[in-house]
Design an enzyme around this catalytic site. Structure first.
Site, PDB file in Angstrom:
ATOM      1  N   GLY A   1     -12.218  45.190  -8.633  1.00 38.54           N
ATOM      2  CA  GLY A   1     -13.175  45.664  -7.219  1.00 38.54           C
ATOM      3  C   GLY A   1     -12.644  45.388  -6.555  1.00 38.54           C
ATOM      4  O   GLY A   1     -11.220  44.913  -5.137  1.00 38.54           O
TER       5      GLY A   1
ATOM      6  N   ARG B   1     -14.362  52.090 -11.302  1.00 40.29           N
ATOM      7  CA  ARG B   1     -13.376  51.131 -12.569  1.00 40.29           C
ATOM      8  C   ARG B   1     -13.016  52.456 -14.021  1.00 40.29           C
ATOM      9  O   ARG B   1     -13.821  53.662 -13.460  1.00 40.29           O
ATOM     10  CB  ARG B   1     -14.697  50.757 -13.612  1.00 40.29           C
ATOM     11  CG  ARG B   1     -15.355  49.507 -12.692  1.00 40.29           C
ATOM     12  CD  ARG B   1     -14.397  47.765 -12.682  1.00 40.29           C
ATOM     13  NE  ARG B   1     -14.840  47.225 -12.162  1.00 40.29           N
ATOM     14  CZ  ARG B   1     -14.202  46.355 -11.913  1.00 40.29           C
ATOM     15  NH1 ARG B   1     -12.990  45.843 -11.980  1.00 40.29           N
ATOM     16  NH2 ARG B   1     -14.901  44.871 -10.877  1.00 40.29           N
TER      17      ARG B   1
ATOM     18  N   ASP C   1      -5.058  42.304 -11.757  1.00 38.45           N
ATOM     19  CA  ASP C   1      -4.852  42.319 -12.734  1.00 38.45           C
ATOM     20  C   ASP C   1      -4.684  43.192 -13.916  1.00 38.45           C
ATOM     21  O   ASP C   1      -4.109  43.967 -14.064  1.00 38.45           O
ATOM     22  CB  ASP C   1      -5.747  40.920 -13.798  1.00 38.45           C
ATOM     23  CG  ASP C   1      -4.630  39.751 -13.535  1.00 38.45           C
ATOM     24  OD1 ASP C   1      -3.287  39.900 -13.107  1.00 38.45           O
ATOM     25  OD2 ASP C   1      -4.673  39.269 -15.194  1.00 38.45           O
TER      26      ASP C   1
ATOM     27  N   THR D   1      -7.909  40.962  -4.547  1.00 38.21           N
ATOM     28  CA  THR D   1      -9.328  40.450  -4.656  1.00 38.21           C
ATOM     29  C   THR D   1      -9.692  39.554  -4.629  1.00 38.21           C
ATOM     30  O   THR D   1      -8.469  38.514  -3.807  1.00 38.21           O
ATOM     31  CB  THR D   1      -9.272  40.416  -6.747  1.00 38.21           C
ATOM     32  OG1 THR D   1      -9.497  39.417  -7.077  1.00 38.21           O
ATOM     33  CG2 THR D   1      -7.363  39.119  -6.981  1.00 38.21           C
TER      34      THR D   1
ATOM     35  N   ASP E   1     -10.897  36.742  -5.862  1.00 38.45           N
ATOM     36  CA  ASP E   1     -10.654  35.449  -6.737  1.00 38.45           C
ATOM     37  C   ASP E   1      -8.984  34.843  -6.931  1.00 38.45           C
ATOM     38  O   ASP E   1      -9.039  33.718  -7.005  1.00 38.45           O
ATOM     39  CB  ASP E   1     -11.059  35.306  -7.972  1.00 38.45           C
ATOM     40  CG  ASP E   1     -12.145  37.088  -8.386  1.00 38.45           C
ATOM     41  OD1 ASP E   1     -12.781  36.717  -7.465  1.00 38.45           O
ATOM     42  OD2 ASP E   1     -12.072  37.888  -9.404  1.00 38.45           O
TER      43      ASP E   1
ATOM     44  N   ASP F   1      -6.918  34.921  -8.396  1.00 41.78           N
ATOM     45  CA  ASP F   1      -6.243  34.312  -9.465  1.00 41.78           C
ATOM     46  C   ASP F   1      -4.769  35.583 -10.001  1.00 41.78           C
ATOM     47  O   ASP F   1      -5.137  35.666 -11.126  1.00 41.78           O
ATOM     48  CB  ASP F   1      -8.048  35.035 -10.367  1.00 41.78           C
ATOM     49  CG  ASP F   1      -8.164  36.046  -9.894  1.00 41.78           C
ATOM     50  OD1 ASP F   1      -7.626  37.401  -9.619  1.00 41.78           O
ATOM     51  OD2 ASP F   1      -9.029  36.934 -11.096  1.00 41.78           O
TER      52      ASP F   1
ATOM     53  N   ARG G   1     -14.935  34.411 -12.159  1.00 42.21           N
ATOM     54  CA  ARG G   1     -15.175  34.120 -13.608  1.00 42.21           C
ATOM     55  C   ARG G   1     -14.475  32.805 -14.512  1.00 42.21           C
ATOM     56  O   ARG G   1     -14.521  32.101 -15.353  1.00 42.21           O
ATOM     57  CB  ARG G   1     -15.969  35.392 -14.253  1.00 42.21           C
ATOM     58  CG  ARG G   1     -17.311  36.275 -13.783  1.00 42.21           C
ATOM     59  CD  ARG G   1     -17.270  37.131 -15.229  1.00 42.21           C
ATOM     60  NE  ARG G   1     -17.815  38.539 -13.705  1.00 42.21           N
ATOM     61  CZ  ARG G   1     -17.483  39.131 -13.546  1.00 42.21           C
ATOM     62  NH1 ARG G   1     -16.686  39.877 -13.273  1.00 42.21           N
ATOM     63  NH2 ARG G   1     -18.720  40.174 -12.941  1.00 42.21           N
TER      64      ARG G   1
HETATM   65  P1  ATP Z   1     -10.828  42.781 -10.662  1.00 40.42           P
HETATM   66  O1  ATP Z   1     -10.694  41.925 -11.246  1.00 40.42           O
HETATM   67  O2  ATP Z   1     -10.372  41.564  -9.066  1.00 40.42           O
HETATM   68  O3  ATP Z   1     -11.505  43.715 -10.315  1.00 40.42           O
HETATM   69  P2  ATP Z   1      -8.351  44.922 -11.543  1.00 40.42           P
HETATM   70  O4  ATP Z   1      -7.901  45.601 -11.111  1.00 40.42           O
HETATM   71  O5  ATP Z   1      -8.549  43.286 -12.211  1.00 40.42           O
HETATM   72  O6  ATP Z   1      -9.446  43.367  -9.897  1.00 40.42           O
HETATM   73  P3  ATP Z   1      -9.962  45.942 -13.691  1.00 40.42           P
HETATM   74  O7  ATP Z   1     -11.555  46.285 -13.600  1.00 40.42           O
HETATM   75  O8  ATP Z   1     -10.003  44.967 -14.370  1.00 40.42           O
HETATM   76  O9  ATP Z   1     -10.479  45.067 -12.151  1.00 40.42           O
HETATM   77  O10 ATP Z   1      -8.833  47.230 -13.632  1.00 40.42           O
HETATM   78  C1  ATP Z   1      -8.821  48.420 -12.956  1.00 40.42           C
HETATM   79  C2  ATP Z   1      -9.182  49.475 -13.129  1.00 40.42           C
HETATM   80  O11 ATP Z   1      -7.398  49.720 -13.877  1.00 40.42           O
HETATM   81  C3  ATP Z   1      -9.652  50.156 -15.046  1.00 40.42           C
HETATM   82  O12 ATP Z   1     -10.636  50.247 -14.205  1.00 40.42           O
HETATM   83  C4  ATP Z   1      -8.866  50.728 -15.679  1.00 40.42           C
HETATM   84  O13 ATP Z   1      -8.489  51.918 -15.087  1.00 40.42           O
HETATM   85  C5  ATP Z   1      -6.906  49.950 -15.260  1.00 40.42           C
HETATM   86  N1  ATP Z   1      -6.493  49.208 -16.112  1.00 40.42           N
HETATM   87  C6  ATP Z   1      -6.979  48.348 -16.729  1.00 40.42           C
HETATM   88  N2  ATP Z   1      -6.349  47.741 -17.698  1.00 40.42           N
HETATM   89  C7  ATP Z   1      -5.500  48.233 -17.994  1.00 40.42           C
HETATM   90  C8  ATP Z   1      -4.879  48.746 -19.232  1.00 40.42           C
HETATM   91  N3  ATP Z   1      -4.474  47.904 -20.116  1.00 40.42           N
HETATM   92  N4  ATP Z   1      -4.210  49.712 -19.014  1.00 40.42           N
HETATM   93  C9  ATP Z   1      -4.224  51.029 -18.314  1.00 40.42           C
HETATM   94  N5  ATP Z   1      -4.856  50.929 -17.200  1.00 40.42           N
HETATM   95  C10 ATP Z   1      -5.693  49.483 -16.714  1.00 40.42           C
END
Ligand code: ATP
Length: 319
Positions: free
Chosen positions: A11, A72, A103, A125, A127, A129, A171
């Site tokens: 995000g 994503r 994360d 982010t 959040d 978090d 969330r």
């Molecule tokens: P936010 O929670 O603020 O939206 P985030 O970085 O946690 O941010 P996610 O959609 O969970 O957002 O992860 C972003 C991208 O990271 C995913 O679309 C994917 O490409 C990659 N990713 C997430 N988990 C994994 C994993 N276990 N291994 C490899 N790549 C991952």
């Protein structure tokens, strides 16, 4: 290290541009070639990678969102898919990568680090978090956006003697709800980390009305329940005129606050410093106003926790 790249993932959050700007300018300052990967991990796989110069990040520090764009990319969890991204970087001679995200983005960065690309994570982010840092980029801006709305709603709430329920993002983490409740002087806050009885909230509103209070503001994090659901629940216990405001994606937008711009600039420069020192597999953070680095595995080993003192204080001051 002669060539590095930077991407934004997950995000978006206000201040991501300031972080990218800092990575680019700091790298160029040290004669390192720097590349921007567009559209996060998706762009890494699709080879959407462009060299940045100092002008590429001009006029960006004040802009919300991320000019590198985010996406994503669930298929990035597949090692075969990641291999394509790694090859794209290696073919260009890029040895280090800075990932700005949450994360999930860190998990991708950790995998890349194990598979041959030196990576550093920057927490971006709204959040707040992420473990290993007191603040994430975008949290302060989102908090201020919410407070502005709460202040406005308070004006109309008191004119009509209404109870307003304001649903904010969060969330799993209640940071935005908690901080905005404290800063906005809300009567009640509902966060995922603490259960609260609706009857108790209704009793509090009733007591307020009896003391001559003109309005009540309830802030609810989306992870607890929706604003509408909260309103329905409340009506089972008390007969008050309620209105619901769902703030939604406006919380993610807007020009970053001064705090977020400074934080992002410090994080970006520090990430480049770490790569130059040959370090990788870390996420940067800020703790007690000092820049810190935490191994990705330590970030994932526990759950982000709410500031319990602040939760208590918010309840004490909203009597
Ligand atoms: P936010 O929670 O603020 O939206 P985030 O970085 O946690 O941010 P996610 O959609 O969970 O957002 O992860 C972003 C991208 O990271 C995913 O679309 C994917 O490409 C990659 N990713 C997430 N988990 C994994 C994993 N276990 N291994 C490899 N790549 C991952």
């Amino acid at each position: 290290m002669k060539k590095i790249a930077v991407l934004t993932s997950g995000g978006d959050s206000p201040g991501m541009n300031a972080a990218v700007r800092a990575v680019v300018r700091k790298a160029i300052y040290h004669d390192i070639e720097v590349y921007g990967v567009y559209q996060g991990y998706q762009g890494l796989i699709n080879n959407n990678i462009k060299e940045m110069d100092r002008g590429s990040v001009g006029d960006k520090i004040q802009r919300g969102g991320t000019f590198l764009q985010s996406a994503r990319c669930p298929e990035f969890k597949d090692p075969e898919v990641r291999k394509k991204g790694i090859q794209n970087l290696q073919q260009m001679g890029i040895e280090g990568l800075v990932v700005v995200g949450g994360d999930g983005s860190y998990r991708g960065a950790q995998r890349l680090n194990e598979e041959g690309i030196k990576t550093i994570g920057i927490p971006g982010t709204i959040d707040n978090d992420i473990n290993g840092t007191d603040f994430t980029i975008g949290f302060d801006t989102a908090l201020n956006t919410i407070i502005e709305v709460v202040d406005k709603i308070r004006d109309t709430a008191s004119s009509h003697e209404r109870t307003f329920i304001i649903e904010v993002m969060g969330r799993d983490a209640g940071d935005l709800a908690l901080w905005s409740a404290l800063a906005g002087g809300a009567e009640t806050v509902l966060i995922p980390e603490h259960k609260k009885d609706v009857q108790e909230i209704a009793d509090k509103i009733q007591q307020g009305i009896e003391r001559g209070k003109k309005h009540s503001i309830i802030i609810v994090a989306e992870g607890v329940m929706s604003g509408d659901h909260c309103s329905e629940e409340l009506k089972k216990y008390i007969n008050v005129d309620t209105r619901v405001s769902v703030l939604g994606h406006m919380q993610r937008g807007g020009s970053p606050s001064g705090m977020d711009r400074v934080l992002a600039s410090r994080f970006g420069a520090y990430a480049v410093n770490l790569l130059m020192a040959g370090e990788s597999g870390y996420a940067v953070g800020i703790q007690n106003n000092k820049l810190t680095k935490t191994k990705f595995e330590d970030i994932f080993s526990s759950h982000h926790e709410i500031d319990e003192d602040m939760y208590r204080l918010t309840n004490e001051l909203s009597i």
